[in-house]
Enzyme design. Structure first.
Site, mmCIF file in Angstrom:
data_model
loop_
_atom_site.group_PDB
_atom_site.id
_atom_site.type_symbol
_atom_site.label_atom_id
_atom_site.label_comp_id
_atom_site.label_asym_id
_atom_site.label_seq_id
_atom_site.Cartn_x
_atom_site.Cartn_y
_atom_site.Cartn_z
ATOM 1 N N LYS A 46 -19.773 2.883 13.183
ATOM 2 C CA LYS A 46 -20.862 3.327 14.044
ATOM 3 C C LYS A 46 -21.746 4.376 13.380
ATOM 4 O O LYS A 46 -22.963 4.350 13.523
ATOM 5 C CB LYS A 46 -20.328 3.846 15.377
ATOM 6 C CG LYS A 46 -19.550 5.134 15.290
ATOM 7 C CD LYS A 46 -18.997 5.491 16.662
ATOM 8 C CE LYS A 46 -17.964 6.585 16.551
ATOM 9 N NZ LYS A 46 -18.491 7.877 16.125
ATOM 10 N N THR A 47 -21.120 5.285 12.626
ATOM 11 C CA THR A 47 -21.927 6.299 11.958
ATOM 12 C C THR A 47 -22.843 5.636 10.932
ATOM 13 O O THR A 47 -23.997 6.014 10.765
ATOM 14 C CB THR A 47 -21.032 7.340 11.263
ATOM 15 O OG1 THR A 47 -20.047 7.775 12.192
ATOM 16 C CG2 THR A 47 -21.837 8.528 10.804
ATOM 17 N N ASP A 234 -24.441 10.042 19.710
ATOM 18 C CA ASP A 234 -23.151 9.577 19.203
ATOM 19 C C ASP A 234 -22.086 9.837 20.268
ATOM 20 O O ASP A 234 -22.235 10.733 21.089
ATOM 21 C CB ASP A 234 -22.846 10.382 17.931
ATOM 22 C CG ASP A 234 -21.663 9.824 17.176
ATOM 23 O OD1 ASP A 234 -21.313 8.661 17.425
ATOM 24 O OD2 ASP A 234 -21.111 10.549 16.337
ATOM 25 N N GLU A 235 -20.999 9.091 20.257
ATOM 26 C CA GLU A 235 -19.887 9.274 21.201
ATOM 27 C C GLU A 235 -20.379 9.344 22.649
ATOM 28 O O GLU A 235 -19.979 10.211 23.424
ATOM 29 C CB GLU A 235 -19.101 10.556 20.884
ATOM 30 C CG GLU A 235 -18.592 10.669 19.464
ATOM 31 C CD GLU A 235 -17.286 9.915 19.224
ATOM 32 O OE1 GLU A 235 -16.947 9.053 20.053
ATOM 33 O OE2 GLU A 235 -16.653 10.180 18.198
ATOM 34 N N GLN A 265 -12.559 4.570 24.065
ATOM 35 C CA GLN A 265 -12.191 5.832 23.435
ATOM 36 C C GLN A 265 -12.657 7.040 24.241
ATOM 37 O O GLN A 265 -12.783 8.145 23.705
ATOM 38 C CB GLN A 265 -12.757 5.911 22.015
ATOM 39 C CG GLN A 265 -12.126 4.914 21.075
ATOM 40 C CD GLN A 265 -12.589 5.100 19.645
ATOM 41 O OE1 GLN A 265 -12.269 6.077 18.996
ATOM 42 N NE2 GLN A 265 -13.369 4.153 19.160
ATOM 43 N N ARG A 659 -6.173 5.038 14.600
ATOM 44 C CA ARG A 659 -6.441 5.946 13.470
ATOM 45 C C ARG A 659 -5.745 5.451 12.210
ATOM 46 O O ARG A 659 -6.075 5.859 11.111
ATOM 47 C CB ARG A 659 -5.948 7.371 13.743
ATOM 48 C CG ARG A 659 -6.543 8.100 14.941
ATOM 49 C CD ARG A 659 -8.014 8.140 14.919
ATOM 50 N NE ARG A 659 -8.533 7.078 15.772
ATOM 51 C CZ ARG A 659 -9.783 6.687 15.781
ATOM 52 N NH1 ARG A 659 -10.655 7.259 14.995
ATOM 53 N NH2 ARG A 659 -10.177 5.703 16.570
#
Length: 842
Positions: A46-47, A234-235, A265, A659
DNA sequence: GGTGTTTTGGTTTTT
DNA sequence: CCAAAACACC
């Protein structure tokens, strides 16, 4: 208007910039105008998409860098994004001109610019959680609301909730809330009044304050919206109502809002975040385009499948399924220890072995649900000599001694800031005790002086020796020198004498000294140094708490360092001429930064195992992950008493699992110390939700609690209902009888036992050396992993390790076998006699 | 007003 | 079990 940037890059820029993206990523990155929702699964890049879109807008669409605003939640994400945009743009200066900021620091900046519009002055101070709590307790006292800690907590929670929901006290009065009373709202109002009177803001105010300004001045919001034509977030799943409203204001002149997030998330519901923002994005922005990123570049298929097993049972989510090209992968290892200590031993042991076999320590991470669980792992890692770093815990700037020093600086800038004033008025102790402070407070509230600082000024002013006090705040004409009283509320203060008065004067002069120094000095570090010397701060730390003095002195020294460095980096020219005194300017900037920074932001130590809570792990990735303490009432937490919260725990588990890149360990213990008492535990339902074939049970597991049945749900609704029942009655039970072990992990263990010799684990540790059902008193014994070699009884001169005393050398032996008594010399505690089975021979 | 001692109560925590 | 805060005492 000329769009230079497009001219500099040719058509090929289009290809070269986006060609390394997959089709979905490319579609998202090359979205131009209109709302965009990017549903980005864990590890789907995503980044990458966001940074490419920024670069693409600038170099291919001729958008000016100044027209782009990108918002993140953490400083870390912010830095990373800027760095990566830097890397994508040829023109360095262009990337600098993009606004990339966290929600809170952007709002802090906007609030400083427009503070006066909501009756704040531009030098307001930002309170952290501790400051906020202390103000709440004071307001409670002043309003006779008792002083119970739990009540203070509840009220703080309430105020935070109001602010997260973007409600001012006035608005709150108009709405009814479950669980909240009219008095709570009154309290919120009183608190807010006090906060404003002190010219301070809390974290919630940073956002809410800007909202208030925008509500009062829509034209201002419009002008910002015209400036930032492209807004990215973001997020997004972690945004709360206030942040959502902020985004609405910022996009009032256009709808170029691109948000990236993953509803799976969302783990900050308890902080006011609402998944509704992402689940219902198209309602707020009807023309939104939706792009799903489902290809995962991080984890193996096995790990993704396990994560999916867990998350698919959630009730409300956007359906998506992650996939990867990395088929197969190592199975997940599941280990049940007999108690929490053995669990930590297991983890430390595995890390030790894998590090010995060549894996970097930094490729390991241990994730736990609560910080308290971390200790056991620290101990065991230390025992093995493995380097580790604990992320989280108390932030540097939240340390008592650091806050004390900063408090003086904050008071010098803004003496109406009473929380800090009360914090240090008697630090170092100078004879200003509770009764004196009470007198000052009464005078500050009821007397003809302005607040506490006014009262302090009044108290010291009638002494001819000190001369006139600098009364920027609160001195009223007619209140004569020499203590001429015109106000009975001040009588008590005027009557102060002896030690108290001396102490108050000392404090007062100290603050004035800092103020003068800030005006005169060109270096803030110098000012702080002066403050430390004058207060003999280091000496005081030593005498008040010799045990921790060294640590605390180091922290203060660290603070001075940080200030000096900050100075050098951001204000490199000492001769610079500005309207505001230089040291003062630096201080202002430094305070904002220290309030908005987190200690974990820059602690990226190489070469160490990372220990942190699952919350802390979001956004990170590790080759090997240990997900520990997977037990009912811990993970999911016992506190979760409604299905929504359980869904959040499930998401949390999902975050933890995703993760891991290559290898995942899941562990738990069958007994655990909780607040001092030993409690039996049951395995987490999240473990049971993973298909058994993905889990390989480590045969060293304590068997009793591995034998459990896996609950089966016919559909999500049933799962949800079972959670409801489980939560309602607190009687979630797993059938552990052999007859009902269908598809259970117990069965997997049985098979494993049958296969026995050629199993991979039997190579790690010979089957015979596995701890047989250890007697309870042997539980803390590490010897069952020790392997004897050579003459079993002559141990003189051997190096051994002991769980408590560490490494030592054997001096003498008496007796034979496991019960032999060894005389061992430890560098730490000297000689000790220890029964052999309690040490491990190296 | 400064200090030891008992009591209390206890997730997670981007800013 | 362990840290912070209320409480009691010099």
């Amino acid at each position: 208007m000329a769009r230079k940037y497009s001219l500099e890059k040719k058509a090929e820029a289009d290809d070269s910039l986006l060609e390394r993206l997959n089709p979905a990523q490319r579609e998202a990155a090359s979205h131009f105008e209109g709302p965009l929702l990017i549903l980005a699964g864990a590890g789907s890049g995503k980044t990458r998409v966001m940074t490419h879109r920024i670069a693409w807008l600038i170099s291919n669409k001729g958008v000016h860098p100044e027209e782009i605003l990108a918002m993140t939640f953490t400083n870390k994400a912010c830095h990373e994004m800027r760095e990566r945009v830097d890397g994508l743009l040829e023109d360095q200066r262009a990337s600098e001109r993009v606004t990339i900021s966290t929600f809170h620091s952007l709002c802090a900046r906007l609030l400083r610019l427009h503070a006066r519009k909501i009756n704040l002055s531009a030098d307001f101070v930002i309170y952290d959680d501790a400051d906020q709590t202390s103000l709440i307790r004071r307001v409670m006292e002043d309003n006779d609301r008792g002083s119970e800690r739990s009540e203070a907590r509840r009220l703080r929670g309430f105020i935070e909730k109001m602010k997260n929901d973007a409600l001012t006290p006035h608005q709150a009065h108009e709405q009814a809330f479950d669980g909240a009373t009219e008095q709570d709202v009154d309290f919120y109002e009183a608190y807010q009044t006090q906060l404003r009177a002190s010219n301070c803001v809390d974290f919630g105010d940073l956002i809410l304050g800007v909202l208030e300004i925008f509500r009062l001045h829509p034209d201002l919001a419009s002008s910002y919206s015209r400036q930032w034509r492209f807004v990215m977030v973001d997020e997004f799943q972690d945004t709360n109502a206030a942040q959502y409203e902020l985004l609405k204001h910022l996009t009032c002149e256009h709808t170029n809002l691109a948000v990236v997030g993953d509803d799976d998330q969302a783990i900050y519901r308890w902080r006011g975040a609402t998944v509704a923002n992402i689940l219902g994005f198209e309602e707020g922005f009807p023309t939104a385009k939706v792009v799903k990123l489902e290809q995962n570049y991080r984890s193996s298929q096995v790990i993704l499948d396990a994560a999916n097993d867990v998350i698919q049972l959630n009730w409300r989510r956007r359906e998506k399924k992650l996939w990867t090209e990395r088929q197969g992968g190592e199975p997940i290892t599941y280990f049940t220890a007999s108690d929490d200590r053995e669990e930590a031993q297991f983890v430390a042991q595995r890390i030790f072995e894998m590090a010995r076999d060549g894996l970097e320590y930094s490729s390991f991470a241990v994730f736990y649900r609560t910080n308290a669980q971390g200790r056991a792992f620290e101990e065991q890692l230390r025992f093995h000599g493995s380097p580790y770093q604990v992320v989280g815990g108390v932030s540097f700037y939240a340390r008592e001694e650091v806050k004390d020093v900063l408090a003086y600086l904050k008071i010098a800038l803004n003496p109406t800031n009473e929380v800090d004033l009360l914090r240090v008025i008697n630090k170092p102790t100078r004879g200003v005790g509770k009764s004196t402070i009470d007198k000052l407070r009464v005078a500050g509230v009821f007397g003809q002086v302005e607040g506490l600082w006014g009262a302090v000024g009044y108290a010291v002013n009638d002494e001819p020796n000190t001369g006139p006090a600098p009364m920027q705040h609160g001195w009223l004409p007619g209140m004569g020198p020499g203590g001429a009283l015109i106000d009975p509320a001040l009588a008590d203060v005027a009557g102060l004498k002896g030690r108290s008065l001396k102490g108050i004067r000392e404090f007062h002069d100290l603050v004035v000294f800092v103020q003068d120094s800030l005006r005169a000095s060109s270096s803030l570090a110098q000012t702080v140094q002066g403050l430390l010397e004058r207060t003999r701060f280091f000496e005081w730390l030593l005498t008040s708490d010799p045990e921790r003095a060294e640590d605390r002195q180091q922290n203060v020294a660290e603070l001075v360092n940080a200030i000096a460095e900050f100075e050098k980096e951001w204000f490199p020219d000492p001769g610079e001429r500005t309207k505001e005194p230089r040291a003062q300017r630096i201080l202002r900037a430094f305070l904002d930064r220290s309030a908005l920074i987190q200690s974990t932001d820059n602690l990226d130590e190489r070469g160490a195992v990372t220990l942190m809570t699952v919350h802390g792990s979001k956004g990170l990735e590790f080759d090997t992950v240990f997900l520990v303490g997977m037990e009912e009432e811990i993970f999911p937490s016992i506190r979760d008493n409604d299905p929504d919260e359980l869904d959040e725990e499930r998401r949390l588990a999902y975050v933890a699992i995703t993760r891991a890149e290559r290898k995942l360990f899941i562990t738990n213990a069958q007994r655990r110390r909780v607040y001092g008492t030993i409690r039996n535990t049951a395995p987490s339902r999240f473990v049971l939700d993973i298909e058994p074939e993905r889990l390989k049970v480590d045969p060293r597991s304590s068997s009793r609690f591995v034998d459990f049945a896996r609950p089966t749900y016919s559909n999500q609704r049933e799962r949800w209902q079972k959670d409801l029942v489980a939560v309602g009655t607190k009687e979630w039970e797993f059938d552990q009888s052999p007859e009902t072990r269908k598809g259970s992990i117990g069965k997997a263990l049985d098979q494993l036992r049958a296969r026995n010799s050629d199993d991979e684990f039997s190579q790690l540790t010979p089957w015979e050396d596995l701890p047989a059902a250890a007697a309870p008193e042997n539980v803390h014994d590490v010897s069952h992993w020790g392997v004897d070699a050579g003459d079993p009884d002559d141990l003189t001169g051997k190096t051994v390790t002991h769980a408590k005393f560490g490494i030592g050398k054997v001096k003498a032996v008496s007796g034979k076998g496991d019960e032999a008594k060894l005389t061992i010399r430890f560098p730490t505690v000297g000689e000790k006699k220890i029964v052999r089975r309690f040490v491990r021979i190296l």
